[in-house]
Each structure stands twice: as C-alpha cells, then as structure tokens.
Design an enzyme around this catalytic site. Structure first.
Site, mmCIF file in Angstrom:
data_model
loop_
_atom_site.group_PDB
_atom_site.id
_atom_site.type_symbol
_atom_site.label_atom_id
_atom_site.label_comp_id
_atom_site.label_asym_id
_atom_site.label_seq_id
_atom_site.Cartn_x
_atom_site.Cartn_y
_atom_site.Cartn_z
ATOM 1 N N ASP A 12 0.866 -1.373 0.222
ATOM 2 C CA ASP A 12 0.326 -0.285 -0.691
ATOM 3 C C ASP A 12 0.715 1.458 0.247
ATOM 4 O OD1 ASP A 12 -2.674 -1.761 0.731
ATOM 5 O OD2 ASP A 12 -2.593 -1.340 1.884
ATOM 6 N N LYS A 135 -6.784 -4.948 -3.409
ATOM 7 C CA LYS A 135 -7.888 -5.110 -2.478
ATOM 8 C C LYS A 135 -8.260 -4.393 -1.669
ATOM 9 C CE LYS A 135 -3.868 -4.194 0.832
ATOM 10 N NZ LYS A 135 -4.892 -3.392 1.550
ATOM 11 N N CYS A 180 -2.530 -2.514 8.033
ATOM 12 C CA CYS A 180 -2.351 -3.777 6.304
ATOM 13 C C CYS A 180 -0.704 -4.933 6.694
ATOM 14 C CB CYS A 180 -2.217 -2.749 4.726
ATOM 15 S SG CYS A 180 -3.736 -2.676 5.015
HETATM 16 C C1 VGL Z 1 -5.524 0.572 5.265
HETATM 17 C C2 VGL Z 1 -6.352 1.752 6.786
HETATM 18 C C3 VGL Z 1 -7.919 1.439 6.034
HETATM 19 C C4 VGL Z 1 -3.848 0.574 5.501
HETATM 20 C C5 VGL Z 1 -5.868 1.175 4.356
HETATM 21 O O1 VGL Z 1 -2.916 0.235 4.534
HETATM 22 O O2 VGL Z 1 -3.101 -0.086 6.122
HETATM 23 N N1 VGL Z 1 -5.056 1.283 6.577
HETATM 24 N N2 VGL Z 1 -7.206 0.700 4.737
#
Ligand code: VGL
Ligand code: ZN
Length: 251
Positions: A12, A135, A180
């Site tokens: 991410d 995802k 994540c």
């Molecule tokens: C994430 C909060 C919401 C992450 C993703 O990538 O850690 N954190 N969605």
C-alpha cells in the site's frame, strides 16, 4: 541450488498513505512515509528477489470503512457508537448483507479506485517484472491483509501467485505497520511461509498499536529484520542447500 525462494511484498505505498487523506505523517505515530519510500526503493533494488509484489488498497467510493459513509450502513445492536455521529478511528459494529456482523474501524475516505490517492507514490520504484495485487473492492467488507479480506470470505490472487513461483520466504514492508502490513504478515505466517517484517521499511498509525502488534507477530514466529540486513539474509537463504517444503502447494 537452494530451493528457497523469496518474495518482497510492498504493501500500500500509495499517495493517500504518504501525502494524502490518510498520510502516516499526520497519524498519531507521526511516522513519515516519504522516508519509507527511500528505504523500500533500496530493498526493491536488491538484485536477488525471486518475486516482487506491490499491493494497492482499492476501494469503491461507497466503502464501509469511510467515516463519511458510516451513516449509510445499518448499526448492529452491539455497537457502542452511533454510526451517524462516528469519527475517524472509532470502531463501530455494522449489520450488513442480511444480518452479518461487521466490526469496522473508520478511516477518512482513501484509495478510491483510479483516483490520485490510489496511485502508487511517484517516487516509488516499480521493479521490472513485478506484480500488483488489489484488495478492498467489496464495499461491505474491509481487507487489510493482501491475502484475505477481514472476514476471510474471499481470497486475493496473492497465494496463487506465490505458489506459482514456488515461494518459501515472504518479506513484508510498506504501510501501515499496525494495519495492512500486520495483517499481511499474520496471514503469511498462518499459510506456512517463513515470514519477515522489514521494520525500518514500514510506517504505522499508532505507536501503542505498532508495539502490541509487532510483539504478537514475534510470538507467532515472524522474523523482525532491518533493511540493511536483508541482502545478507537473501544470500544466506539462496545458498542454503537443505531441503525445504513449499507451503500450500496442491500439486
Ligand atoms: C490501511 C487503513 C485503512 C493500510 C488501509 O494500508 O494499512 N489502513 N485501509
Ligand atoms: Zn483501506
């Protein structure tokens, strides 16, 4: 030749988590994702990965995790917080899809499919021959792990990709350490992979939570490693001639 095969999972590293709506530098732990980019780039530049995979949080605009959408979903009777007045970081309980209980931490809207915020950060090196796994596309269920959604209802293509490449060892970096990255390391361990958290190649949301989650990962036998130790570890693994079993291979 060793049978050990190593993947780097870059979790991410998207605009919203570095400089956008959910930037790590503005979260309680105040860890700057811009610094993380350079550490991650050094990792992806190492010559001896067998596979590199980038993940993307990839939400529809009406996703359940967005604080701005909370009022649109039904409150579960066990929820201590009223979704119509909930705030960022609140944990609410929703009833979705015909009475299914969904615990959900609320976040600012982030990583909306095809928006600027959902793009990988422009300073991030994207390695030749690497793969991208998305995802979080189902509006009714969040997906922190790159392997499964939070309810373990659906699986991404990641495990199959690792199996096809005979991966035995999984190295994880990116954001957020306590969200994540943490869930991805947990699932990787549960699937039977030797798993490494590259600690200084991550940035997280909350110090307390980072500490709690990393301790749990260590108890589950994750290896905590620093980025400057990774090259030597890869070399050691690739020179190791002992027989290994490849997890989860069905053939
Ligand atoms: C994430 C909060 C919401 C992450 C993703 O990538 O850690 N954190 N969605
Ligand atoms: Zn998300």
């Amino acid at each position: 030749m060793s049978q050990n095969k190593c993947v780097l999972l870059v979790v991410d590293m998207q605009n919203d988590f570095i400089s956008g709506s959910l930037a790590m530098k503005d979260c309680p732990a105040k860890q700057d994702g811009n610094h993380t980019i350079h550490v991650v780039n050094k990792l992806t530049s190492l010559p001896n990965w067998d596979l590199i995979v980038y993940t993307k949080d990839w939400h529809p605009a009406d996703h359940i995790s967005f604080v701005t959408n909370a009022y649109k979903f039904e409150r579960h009777e066990e929820s201590t917080i009223d979704p119509t007045s909930a705030e960022v970081y609140d944990k609410v309980v929703f009833n979705v899809d015909g009475n299914q209980r969904r615990e959900q931490v609320l976040w600012p809207p982030h990583c909306i499919q095809s928006s600027w915020g959902s793009e990988l950060h422009p300073d991030l090196l994207v390695a030749n021959g690497s793969h991208i796994v998305t995802k979080g596309m189902d509006k009714h269920v969040d997906s922190y792990s790159a392997f499964f959604d939070n309810q373990h209802l659906q699986e991404t293509e990641l495990r199959e990709l690792l199996q096809r490449n005979n991966i035995t060892h999984v190295f994880v970096c990116g954001v957020a350490t306590d969200v994540c990255v943490n869930f991805t390391v947990q699932d990787s361990l549960d699937l039977g992979y030797q798993t490494y958290l590259v600690e200084d190649a991550c940035a997280g949301v909350s110090w307390q939570n980072i500490e709690v989650q990393v301790k749990k990962l260590v108890e589950k036998k994750a290896n905590i490693i620093q980025s400057d130790q990774v090259s030597a570890e890869l070399e050691k693994l690739h020179n190791d001639k002992t027989t290994v079993t490849v997890p989860c291979n069905h053939d």
